[in-house]
Design a protein around this motif. Structure first.
Motif, PDB file in Angstrom:
ATOM      1  N   LEU A  13       0.830  -1.203   0.000  1.00  0.00           N
ATOM      2  CA  LEU A  13       0.000   0.000   0.000  1.00  0.00           C
ATOM      3  C   LEU A  13       0.865   1.255   0.000  1.00  0.00           C
ATOM      4  CD1 LEU A  13      -2.911   1.067   0.123  1.00  0.00           C
ATOM      5  CD2 LEU A  13      -2.707   1.046   2.602  1.00  0.00           C
ATOM      6  N   PHE A  14       1.951   1.240   0.759  1.00  0.00           N
ATOM      7  CA  PHE A  14       2.864   2.392   0.797  1.00  0.00           C
ATOM      8  C   PHE A  14       3.510   2.615  -0.571  1.00  0.00           C
ATOM      9  CE2 PHE A  14       7.054   4.305   1.749  1.00  0.00           C
ATOM     10  CZ  PHE A  14       6.600   5.502   2.284  1.00  0.00           C
ATOM     11  N   LYS A  15       3.958   1.543  -1.205  1.00  0.00           N
ATOM     12  CA  LYS A  15       4.522   1.657  -2.557  1.00  0.00           C
ATOM     13  C   LYS A  15       3.485   2.198  -3.529  1.00  0.00           C
ATOM     14  CE  LYS A  15       7.600  -2.338  -2.135  1.00  0.00           C
ATOM     15  NZ  LYS A  15       7.857  -3.703  -2.645  1.00  0.00           N
ATOM     16  N   ALA A  16       2.265   1.706  -3.403  1.00  0.00           N
ATOM     17  CA  ALA A  16       1.193   2.132  -4.301  1.00  0.00           C
ATOM     18  C   ALA A  16       0.851   3.605  -4.102  1.00  0.00           C
ATOM     19  CB  ALA A  16      -0.036   1.263  -4.098  1.00  0.00           C
ATOM     20  N   LEU A  17       0.886   4.077  -2.860  1.00  0.00           N
ATOM     21  CA  LEU A  17       0.636   5.495  -2.607  1.00  0.00           C
ATOM     22  C   LEU A  17       1.675   6.370  -3.292  1.00  0.00           C
ATOM     23  CD1 LEU A  17      -0.479   5.645   1.131  1.00  0.00           C
ATOM     24  CD2 LEU A  17      -1.743   6.494  -0.836  1.00  0.00           C
ATOM     25  N   ILE A  18       2.925   5.956  -3.190  1.00  0.00           N
ATOM     26  CA  ILE A  18       3.997   6.724  -3.829  1.00  0.00           C
ATOM     27  C   ILE A  18       3.861   6.694  -5.345  1.00  0.00           C
ATOM     28  CG2 ILE A  18       6.495   6.798  -4.231  1.00  0.00           C
ATOM     29  CD1 ILE A  18       6.808   5.817  -1.315  1.00  0.00           C
ATOM     30  N   VAL A  19       3.666   5.503  -5.896  1.00  0.00           N
ATOM     31  CA  VAL A  19       3.573   5.361  -7.353  1.00  0.00           C
ATOM     32  C   VAL A  19       2.346   6.089  -7.898  1.00  0.00           C
ATOM     33  CG1 VAL A  19       3.192   3.692  -9.203  1.00  0.00           C
ATOM     34  CG2 VAL A  19       4.909   3.241  -7.459  1.00  0.00           C
ATOM     35  N   SER A  20       1.210   5.976  -7.232  1.00  0.00           N
ATOM     36  CA  SER A  20       0.009   6.652  -7.738  1.00  0.00           C
ATOM     37  C   SER A  20       0.132   8.168  -7.601  1.00  0.00           C
ATOM     38  CB  SER A  20      -1.256   6.130  -7.057  1.00  0.00           C
ATOM     39  OG  SER A  20      -1.197   6.317  -5.674  1.00  0.00           O
ATOM     40  N   SER A  21       0.810   8.649  -6.572  1.00  0.00           N
ATOM     41  CA  SER A  21       1.055  10.094  -6.449  1.00  0.00           C
ATOM     42  C   SER A  21       1.938  10.593  -7.586  1.00  0.00           C
ATOM     43  CB  SER A  21       1.720  10.417  -5.111  1.00  0.00           C
ATOM     44  OG  SER A  21       0.874  10.089  -4.046  1.00  0.00           O
ATOM     45  N   VAL A  22       2.972   9.834  -7.901  1.00  0.00           N
ATOM     46  CA  VAL A  22       3.844  10.201  -9.022  1.00  0.00           C
ATOM     47  C   VAL A  22       3.065  10.149 -10.332  1.00  0.00           C
ATOM     48  CG1 VAL A  22       5.861   9.455 -10.369  1.00  0.00           C
ATOM     49  CG2 VAL A  22       5.991   9.541  -7.883  1.00  0.00           C
ATOM     50  N   ALA A 114      -3.696  26.096 -14.330  1.00  0.00           N
ATOM     51  CA  ALA A 114      -4.761  25.734 -13.397  1.00  0.00           C
ATOM     52  C   ALA A 114      -4.600  24.270 -12.968  1.00  0.00           C
ATOM     53  CB  ALA A 114      -6.124  25.949 -14.035  1.00  0.00           C
ATOM     54  N   ILE A 115      -5.132  23.961 -11.808  1.00  0.00           N
ATOM     55  CA  ILE A 115      -5.014  22.617 -11.242  1.00  0.00           C
ATOM     56  C   ILE A 115      -6.409  22.010 -11.134  1.00  0.00           C
ATOM     57  CG2 ILE A 115      -4.339  21.318  -9.181  1.00  0.00           C
ATOM     58  CD1 ILE A 115      -2.222  23.425  -8.673  1.00  0.00           C
ATOM     59  N   LEU A 116      -6.496  20.722 -11.424  1.00  0.00           N
ATOM     60  CA  LEU A 116      -7.758  20.005 -11.220  1.00  0.00           C
ATOM     61  C   LEU A 116      -8.150  20.113  -9.754  1.00  0.00           C
ATOM     62  CD1 LEU A 116      -7.140  16.756 -13.299  1.00  0.00           C
ATOM     63  CD2 LEU A 116      -8.850  18.500 -13.759  1.00  0.00           C
ATOM     64  N   PRO A 117      -9.417  19.953  -9.427  1.00  0.00           N
ATOM     65  CA  PRO A 117      -9.834  20.034  -8.030  1.00  0.00           C
ATOM     66  C   PRO A 117      -9.034  19.054  -7.156  1.00  0.00           C
ATOM     67  CG  PRO A 117     -11.744  19.979  -9.464  1.00  0.00           C
ATOM     68  CD  PRO A 117     -10.544  19.738 -10.327  1.00  0.00           C
ATOM     69  N   PRO A 118      -8.414  19.561  -6.083  1.00  0.00           N
ATOM     70  CA  PRO A 118      -7.556  18.702  -5.247  1.00  0.00           C
ATOM     71  C   PRO A 118      -8.283  17.491  -4.669  1.00  0.00           C
ATOM     72  CG  PRO A 118      -7.223  21.004  -4.681  1.00  0.00           C
ATOM     73  CD  PRO A 118      -8.373  20.958  -5.638  1.00  0.00           C
ATOM     74  N   GLY A 119      -9.558  17.636  -4.363  1.00  0.00           N
ATOM     75  CA  GLY A 119     -10.311  16.507  -3.826  1.00  0.00           C
ATOM     76  C   GLY A 119     -10.342  15.328  -4.781  1.00  0.00           C
ATOM     77  N   SER A 120     -10.521  15.616  -6.057  1.00  0.00           N
ATOM     78  CA  SER A 120     -10.553  14.523  -7.030  1.00  0.00           C
ATOM     79  C   SER A 120      -9.163  13.916  -7.218  1.00  0.00           C
ATOM     80  CB  SER A 120     -11.119  15.005  -8.365  1.00  0.00           C
ATOM     81  OG  SER A 120     -10.285  15.967  -8.953  1.00  0.00           O
ATOM     82  N   LEU A 121      -8.127  14.733  -7.112  1.00  0.00           N
ATOM     83  CA  LEU A 121      -6.764  14.188  -7.225  1.00  0.00           C
ATOM     84  C   LEU A 121      -6.451  13.255  -6.050  1.00  0.00           C
ATOM     85  CD1 LEU A 121      -4.802  17.370  -8.386  1.00  0.00           C
ATOM     86  CD2 LEU A 121      -5.713  15.506  -9.779  1.00  0.00           C
ATOM     87  N   PHE A 122      -6.829  13.659  -4.835  1.00  0.00           N
ATOM     88  CA  PHE A 122      -6.609  12.804  -3.667  1.00  0.00           C
ATOM     89  C   PHE A 122      -7.439  11.532  -3.752  1.00  0.00           C
ATOM     90  CE2 PHE A 122      -5.497  16.938  -1.446  1.00  0.00           C
ATOM     91  CZ  PHE A 122      -4.133  16.703  -1.499  1.00  0.00           C
ATOM     92  N   LEU A 123      -8.642  11.659  -4.278  1.00  0.00           N
ATOM     93  CA  LEU A 123      -9.504  10.485  -4.436  1.00  0.00           C
ATOM     94  C   LEU A 123      -8.901   9.484  -5.419  1.00  0.00           C
ATOM     95  CD1 LEU A 123     -12.192   9.237  -3.585  1.00  0.00           C
ATOM     96  CD2 LEU A 123     -13.234  10.380  -5.538  1.00  0.00           C
ATOM     97  N   VAL A 124      -8.338   9.978  -6.509  1.00  0.00           N
ATOM     98  CA  VAL A 124      -7.696   9.084  -7.483  1.00  0.00           C
ATOM     99  C   VAL A 124      -6.499   8.390  -6.848  1.00  0.00           C
ATOM    100  CG1 VAL A 124      -6.394   8.998  -9.651  1.00  0.00           C
ATOM    101  CG2 VAL A 124      -8.477  10.340  -9.513  1.00  0.00           C
ATOM    102  N   VAL A 125      -5.673   9.127  -6.125  1.00  0.00           N
ATOM    103  CA  VAL A 125      -4.508   8.526  -5.466  1.00  0.00           C
ATOM    104  C   VAL A 125      -4.949   7.480  -4.452  1.00  0.00           C
ATOM    105  CG1 VAL A 125      -2.573   8.993  -3.900  1.00  0.00           C
ATOM    106  CG2 VAL A 125      -2.967  10.488  -5.847  1.00  0.00           C
ATOM    107  N   GLY A 126      -5.924   7.809  -3.628  1.00  0.00           N
ATOM    108  CA  GLY A 126      -6.383   6.871  -2.602  1.00  0.00           C
ATOM    109  C   GLY A 126      -7.025   5.621  -3.175  1.00  0.00           C
ATOM    110  N   ALA A 127      -7.902   5.794  -4.142  1.00  0.00           N
ATOM    111  CA  ALA A 127      -8.571   4.633  -4.737  1.00  0.00           C
ATOM    112  C   ALA A 127      -7.579   3.740  -5.472  1.00  0.00           C
ATOM    113  CB  ALA A 127      -9.670   5.094  -5.695  1.00  0.00           C
ATOM    114  N   THR A 128      -6.613   4.358  -6.144  1.00  0.00           N
ATOM    115  CA  THR A 128      -5.603   3.590  -6.862  1.00  0.00           C
ATOM    116  C   THR A 128      -4.736   2.798  -5.891  1.00  0.00           C
ATOM    117  OG1 THR A 128      -5.572   5.259  -8.595  1.00  0.00           O
ATOM    118  CG2 THR A 128      -3.716   3.759  -8.523  1.00  0.00           C
ATOM    119  N   ALA A 129      -4.331   3.446  -4.810  1.00  0.00           N
ATOM    120  CA  ALA A 129      -3.510   2.755  -3.817  1.00  0.00           C
ATOM    121  C   ALA A 129      -4.282   1.604  -3.174  1.00  0.00           C
ATOM    122  CB  ALA A 129      -3.031   3.741  -2.759  1.00  0.00           C
TER     123      ALA A 129
END
Length: 140
Positions: A13-22, A114-129
């Motif tokens: 999960l930790f590896k996935a968090l890093i990889v999905s954030s990147v 401009a940046i995509l809404p941060p909530g959706s970016l965090f959601l993508v990272v979390g769901a992917t991880a």
């Protein structure tokens, strides 16, 4: 030949968090830069520039490049981290990114930087991880 032992859930999960954030960061960078190219093409067309790389082509290539990059970064990142069976993670991450971009493209397509809404970016990272914890068993 013996199969290697699976990585425990927390390190995976930790590896996935890093990889999905990147993956999200790299895909967003490509999306922003390509959309900037689309804006430049629109501006040059408005000023009467000749035929060339149209804004529609730039917009389409921005979307395609970011979707392809997301899948590639997720797959390569987890493989480099020593993980196997990353299909569900790549699928969830790519689909999540497509949905996030689809819902937020209106807020970033007319403004450079401009940046995509941060909530959706965090959601993508979390769901992917979290999807990295889904492992398909191999049928023999």
């Amino acid at each position: 030949m013996a199969t290697p032992a699976s990585t425990p859930a927390v390190p995976r999960l930790f590896k996935a968090l890093i990889v999905s954030s990147v993956g999200v960061a790299a895909s967003h960078l490509v999306l922003s830069d390509a959309l900037y190219l689309s804006l430049a093409a629109q501006a040059s067309a408005s000023l009467g520039a000749g035929g060339g790389y149209s804004s529609d082509q730039a917009f389409t290539s921005a979307l395609m490049n970011t979707f392809l990059l997301m899948s590639l970064v997720l797959w390569l990142g987890m493989r480099i981290a020593g993980e196997r069976r990353v299909g569900p993670m790549v699928l969830v991450g790519t689909v999540g990114w497509v949905v996030a971009v689809g819902n937020g493209i209106g807020s970033i397509d007319d403004r450079p930087g401009a940046i995509l809404p941060p909530g959706s970016l965090f959601l993508v990272v979390g769901a992917t991880a979290l999807a990295s914890l889904v492992r398909r068993s191999r049928v023999r």
